[in-house]
Scaffold this motif. Structure first.
Motif, PDB file in Angstrom:
ATOM      1  N   UNK A  39       0.911  -1.283   0.049  1.00 33.21           N
ATOM      2  CA  UNK A  39       0.027  -0.045  -0.107  1.00 33.21           C
ATOM      3  C   UNK A  39       0.947   1.335  -0.007  1.00 33.21           C
ATOM      4  N   UNK A  40       1.980   1.261   0.629  1.00 38.62           N
ATOM      5  CA  UNK A  40       2.935   2.363   0.896  1.00 38.62           C
ATOM      6  C   UNK A  40       3.453   2.766  -0.573  1.00 38.62           C
ATOM      7  N   UNK A  41       3.935   1.663  -0.917  1.00 32.90           N
ATOM      8  CA  UNK A  41       4.803   1.690  -2.202  1.00 32.90           C
ATOM      9  C   UNK A  41       3.976   2.057  -3.359  1.00 32.90           C
ATOM     10  N   UNK A  42       2.678   1.602  -3.320  1.00 32.71           N
ATOM     11  CA  UNK A  42       1.614   2.081  -4.463  1.00 32.71           C
ATOM     12  C   UNK A  42       1.564   3.617  -4.496  1.00 32.71           C
ATOM     13  N   UNK A  43       1.774   4.303  -3.299  1.00 25.79           N
ATOM     14  CA  UNK A  43       1.482   5.596  -3.112  1.00 25.79           C
ATOM     15  C   UNK A  43       3.069   6.377  -3.445  1.00 25.79           C
ATOM     16  N   UNK A  44       4.074   5.547  -2.787  1.00 25.24           N
ATOM     17  CA  UNK A  44       5.267   6.357  -3.067  1.00 25.24           C
ATOM     18  C   UNK A  44       6.196   5.844  -4.320  1.00 25.24           C
ATOM     19  N   UNK A  45       6.046   4.896  -4.920  1.00 26.35           N
ATOM     20  CA  UNK A  45       6.812   4.834  -6.119  1.00 26.35           C
ATOM     21  C   UNK A  45       6.501   5.672  -7.463  1.00 26.35           C
ATOM     22  N   UNK A  46       5.310   5.882  -7.718  1.00 26.28           N
ATOM     23  CA  UNK A  46       5.115   6.992  -8.658  1.00 26.28           C
ATOM     24  C   UNK A  46       5.835   8.168  -8.367  1.00 26.28           C
ATOM     25  N   UNK A  47       5.675   8.540  -7.443  1.00 28.95           N
ATOM     26  CA  UNK A  47       6.399  10.006  -6.907  1.00 28.95           C
ATOM     27  C   UNK A  47       7.875   9.834  -7.353  1.00 28.95           C
ATOM     28  N   UNK A  48       8.375   8.739  -7.273  1.00 29.22           N
ATOM     29  CA  UNK A  48       9.828   8.856  -7.683  1.00 29.22           C
ATOM     30  C   UNK A  48       9.959   8.184  -9.136  1.00 29.22           C
ATOM     31  N   UNK A  49       8.806   8.186  -9.790  1.00 24.45           N
ATOM     32  CA  UNK A  49       9.363   7.640 -11.231  1.00 24.45           C
ATOM     33  C   UNK A  49       9.207   6.097 -11.264  1.00 24.45           C
ATOM     34  N   UNK A  50       9.027   5.418 -10.230  1.00 20.55           N
ATOM     35  CA  UNK A  50       8.871   4.136 -10.221  1.00 20.55           C
ATOM     36  C   UNK A  50       7.635   3.516 -10.573  1.00 20.55           C
ATOM     37  N   UNK A  51       7.505   2.318 -10.286  1.00 21.52           N
ATOM     38  CA  UNK A  51       6.329   1.502 -10.672  1.00 21.52           C
ATOM     39  C   UNK A  51       5.710   0.508  -9.648  1.00 21.52           C
ATOM     40  N   UNK A  52       4.277   0.624  -9.598  1.00 28.64           N
ATOM     41  CA  UNK A  52       3.817  -0.345  -8.613  1.00 28.64           C
ATOM     42  C   UNK A  52       2.699  -1.288  -9.262  1.00 28.64           C
ATOM     43  N   UNK A  53       2.669  -2.536  -9.451  1.00 27.25           N
ATOM     44  CA  UNK A  53       1.733  -3.305  -9.839  1.00 27.25           C
ATOM     45  C   UNK A  53       1.277  -4.483  -9.015  1.00 27.25           C
ATOM     46  N   UNK A  54      -0.079  -4.601  -8.875  1.00 17.99           N
ATOM     47  CA  UNK A  54      -0.631  -5.603  -8.117  1.00 17.99           C
ATOM     48  C   UNK A  54      -0.897  -6.880  -9.094  1.00 17.99           C
ATOM     49  N   UNK A  55      -0.206  -7.817  -8.698  1.00 19.51           N
ATOM     50  CA  UNK A  55      -0.135  -8.901  -9.933  1.00 19.51           C
ATOM     51  C   UNK A  55      -1.680  -9.787  -9.481  1.00 19.51           C
ATOM     52  N   UNK A  56      -1.715 -10.965 -10.310  1.00 16.42           N
ATOM     53  CA  UNK A  56      -2.829 -11.931 -10.236  1.00 16.42           C
ATOM     54  C   UNK A  56      -2.483 -12.911  -9.130  1.00 16.42           C
ATOM     55  N   UNK A  57      -1.292 -13.264  -8.671  1.00 16.54           N
ATOM     56  CA  UNK A  57      -1.015 -14.095  -7.684  1.00 16.54           C
ATOM     57  C   UNK A  57       0.554 -13.909  -7.465  1.00 16.54           C
ATOM     58  N   UNK A  58       1.107 -14.328  -6.386  1.00 17.80           N
ATOM     59  CA  UNK A  58       2.326 -14.249  -6.033  1.00 17.80           C
ATOM     60  C   UNK A  58       3.525 -14.917  -6.933  1.00 17.80           C
ATOM     61  N   UNK A  59       3.036 -15.636  -7.654  1.00 17.66           N
ATOM     62  CA  UNK A  59       3.918 -16.420  -8.665  1.00 17.66           C
ATOM     63  C   UNK A  59       4.203 -15.277  -9.831  1.00 17.66           C
ATOM     64  N   UNK A  60       3.240 -14.664 -10.260  1.00 13.66           N
ATOM     65  CA  UNK A  60       3.235 -13.863 -11.173  1.00 13.66           C
ATOM     66  C   UNK A  60       4.198 -12.334 -10.623  1.00 13.66           C
ATOM     67  N   UNK A  61       3.907 -12.216  -9.298  1.00 12.87           N
ATOM     68  CA  UNK A  61       4.547 -11.054  -8.871  1.00 12.87           C
ATOM     69  C   UNK A  61       5.993 -11.274  -8.586  1.00 12.87           C
ATOM     70  N   UNK A  62       6.279 -12.388  -8.308  1.00 14.81           N
ATOM     71  CA  UNK A  62       7.794 -12.773  -8.213  1.00 14.81           C
ATOM     72  C   UNK A  62       8.291 -12.661  -9.478  1.00 14.81           C
TER      73      UNK A  62
END
Ligand SMILES: Cc1ncc(C[n+]2csc(CCOP(=O)(O)OP(=O)(O)O)c2C)c(N)n1
Ligand code: SF4
Ligand SMILES: [Mg+2]
Lengths: 379, 274
Positions: A39-62
């Motif tokens: 939740x915090x990185x969803x908020x903070x990463x875009x501010x520094x030009x970074x990317x947050x993505x919520x994937x369909x599961x942990x396999x995909x997020x890794x």
């Protein structure tokens, strides 16, 4: 120099440290007690030009984190037990293909979905051996909010320096705890960047290591065209699935990356150990109770000290061994049925000190009183 | 535009591992020619694969290449594309890799409409592991794990992709290789998620167990059973019985993920989040 005094939650400190360490990609899947990091990185990463993505599961997020890291960006993901299990497949990929990335596991009670909101230390062995094959891994374990911050930075640095996945094994207590912390100024924090190629594309071999056994990691799309595979591979990056010599050399080298820097990677704190007759070996939230137990015991005139492990893997055997003939016993309190205690026993097998496990796995912390009683029993 | 596919191959990695008569190389040839048609440079293209005979395509082509875990190529590709939106990301997958173990990732990658071009090489079988049935194996086929014939139905991966939100979808076969090249060319040019299914022959894992002893018989089967979607419009259900469609099924525009995310970053930096 600008030191910052803050009241932070553990998971919040982790997320802030990730940004400070240069993490610019997070992929995850919601799970208690780790969700705050996402939740915090969803908020903070875009501010520094970074990317947050919520994937369909942990396999995909890794997988996405590894893909981003291959793209040239520092990546991190956070989860808890059930999700940690799903991450294992691609965690092994990262170890084999030598892709830097950081996995935070905020431990909760298991097995399976167990006790989602309650703390545990039951994933110590999964962190070491959860993925198949004889892979190298670094596992760091904070016991305070400040350590959570500093170890997150260390984890990112080690992963970039050594081209390998690094795990942060925190727990529901340290993850959700709020503490006052004094954070160092950003300019005082050492941030490591991955090594760049030193030869032109024609001479470049993607897996030819330097003297430290780590090959430079060159981003794609910049004129260096090469291949990577999770099959056993040669220095050119191509599959060598049936080549015994290549396999032997590769596996040794993957492990040597850690062995060659053991002194730097193995982090412990030895507290009141100078004259100790009994040692407590503890880590994570349990180290908090252990510290308090040492204070109580000392007030009662008992010579007790604490070995706090900040690095769980590689196991700090050298530190434990050092006290093997000096103390009568080493007490190992853990919120599981006895996991790291086996390593302590292994380190002390030829020593005089006895080993006393102290376990609790009901979702409650081991209390300082329980530890003090154990001290009295072994004395 | 004539092109020697060989110019794009890592000739020092020859010979390749495929069996004689295998259709995987035919599909790969079409992909390479399509990249050439579009005019992308070798350096700006990255080809990502999973596991299987289909995954062995990228080790031998001279682009930026990496192979990933079984079924996960699209998730690796999503992370890569998000950090390197300027690169042209191509994923080559199989029927087991893309429709079986990786099916969930395929659904969600379609849904995000991220600019990745996917070629799903459907040889109706788990080829690399020696011929077990896949989710795209036609019902009644024989496989090493279906010695009495499969009882499971297969499904239409193109319809699934369309339903999940892919904005370019098409299908061709190894026999209709010119069409395959055309579809992949358009898919590469398309902004958004594209899927091209390539029906190919696996004479070793599928054909010889299913009354098609030679690769030629399998190619003939493709010729006789494929109907172009345009021709199908004028045909009756009876005429289409037992046939499958080839051609372009979906070609539409929708906001692309990396572009949307770039906008999100700009907004977060100027306004701050809510
Ligand atoms: C997690 C996992 N499960 C199983 C396998 C074994 N495996 C390797 S290739 C393959 C089948 C691939 O089939 P498909 O995607 O259709 O590719 P093809 O070989 O037919 O081109 C399987 C099951 C694996 N590598 N990883
Ligand atoms: S097993 Fe089938 S798909 Fe794999 S190489 Fe042989 S013919 Fe081709
Ligand atoms: Mg197949």
């Amino acid at each position: 120099m600008k030191r910052q005094v803050k009241l932070l939650q553990g998971n919040e400190a982790c997320a802030m440290a990730a940004v400070a360490a240069g993490v610019r990609f997070f992929a995850g899947y919601p799970i208690t007690p780790a969700t705050e990091i996402a939740e915090i990185l969803a908020q903070e990463l875009p501010k520094v030009g970074g990317t947050f993505i919520q994937m369909e599961d942990e396999i995909a997020s890794m997988a996405a984190v590894i893909g981003a890291s291959i793209g040239g960006v520092k990546g991190l993901t956070a989860t808890s037990g059930p999700g940690f299990t799903l991450k294992q497949e691609n965690l092994g990929y990262a170890a084999m293909v030598q892709v830097p990335c950081v996995i935070v596991n905020v431990q909760r009670g298991g097995p399976s979905t167990g006790m989602p909101t309650l703390p545990a230390q039951m994933d110590v062995m999964q962190a070491r051996w959860g993925t198949h094959g004889d892979h190298p891994i670094i596992v760091l374990c904070p016991s305070t909010v400040y350590e959570y911050y500093m170890l997150t930075i260390k984890a990112v640095n080690f992963s970039e320096m050594l081209r390998m996945p690094v795990i942060i094994l925190s727990d529901a207590v340290v993850g959700h705890l709020r503490e006052k912390v004094v954070l160092p100024d950003i300019s005082e924090i050492e941030i490591v960047e991955r090594k760049k190629a030193t030869v032109p594309p024609e001479e470049f071999l993607p897996f030819k290591p330097d003297a430290d056994d780590v090959p430079p990691f060159v981003s794609y799309g910049k004129g260096y065209r090469y291949h990577m595979t999770s099959n056993n591979y040669d220095e050119g990056g191509y599959p060598a699935t049936n080549n015994h010599q290549v396999a032997d050399k590769l596996l040794r080298r993957l492990h040597n990356k850690i062995e060659k820097r053991r002194g730097e990677i193995v982090m412990t704190e030895e507290i009141m150990m100078d004259d100790a007759e009994v040692a407590i070996f503890a880590y994570g939230c349990t180290a908090r109770s252990a510290y308090s137990a040492v204070e109580t015991a000392r007030a009662q005139g008992l010579k007790v000290g604490l070995i706090k492990a900040l690095t769980l893997w590689p196991f700090p055997r050298e530190v434990v061994e050092k006290y093997g003939d000096k103390v009568q016993a080493v007490i190992v309190p853990e919120m599981n049925m006895g996991q790291l205690v086996g390593e302590v026993e292994r380190a002390l097998k030829d020593k005089k000190a006895g080993v006393r496990p102290l376990n609790r796995f009901d979702g409650k912390m081991i209390t300082p009183e329980q530890i003090v009683s154990a001290v009295k029993e072994v004395k | 535009m004539a092109v020697h596919v060989q110019d794009y191959l890592r000739m020092h990695k020859m010979p390749h591992i495929w069996c004689p008569g295998c259709g995987t190389g035919i599909a790969l040839g079409a992909v390479v020619r399509a990249i050439h048609n579009v005019g992308y440079s070798r350096d700006e293209v990255i080809v990502i694969t999973g596991i299987g005979c289909s995954a062995r395509t990228n080790a031998i082509i001279d682009f930026n290449t990496f192979q990933t875990t079984h079924g996960r190529a699209l998730s690796f590709a999503t992370g890569f594309k998000l950090t390197r939106p300027e690169m042209k990301v191509v994923v080559i997958t199989g029927d087991g890799d893309g429709a079986g173990i990786g099916g969930n990732h395929l659904i969600h990658t379609c849904r995000r409409n991220i600019d990745i071009t996917t070629i799903l090489i459907n040889n109706s079988i788990y080829g690399m592991t020696g011929g077990q049935y896949s989710p795209l194996t036609p019902r009644g086929s024989y496989a090493t794990t279906a010695p009495y014939g499969t009882v499971e139905p297969s499904f239409d991966i193109c319809k699934l992709a369309e339903g999940a939100g892919a904005t370019y979808v098409g299908r061709a076969t190894a026999y209709h290789v010119t069409l395959l090249e055309q579809l992949v060319t358009k898919a590469l040019k398309h902004e958004g998620f594209s899927l091209v299914e390539a029906i190919t022959q696996c004479p070793i894992g599928y054909g010889r167990r299913n009354k098609m002893k030679s690769p030629t018989e399998m190619l003939k089967w493709q010729r006789e059973h494929a109907v172009n979607v345009k021709a199908a419009a004028g045909m009756s259900p009876e005429q289409l019985e037992g046939k499958f469609l080839i051609g372009e099924f979906v070609n539409k525009t929708a906001p692309e993920y990396t572009k949307l995310y770039q906008k999100l970053i700009e907004d977060a930096q100027s306004k701050g989040a809510k």
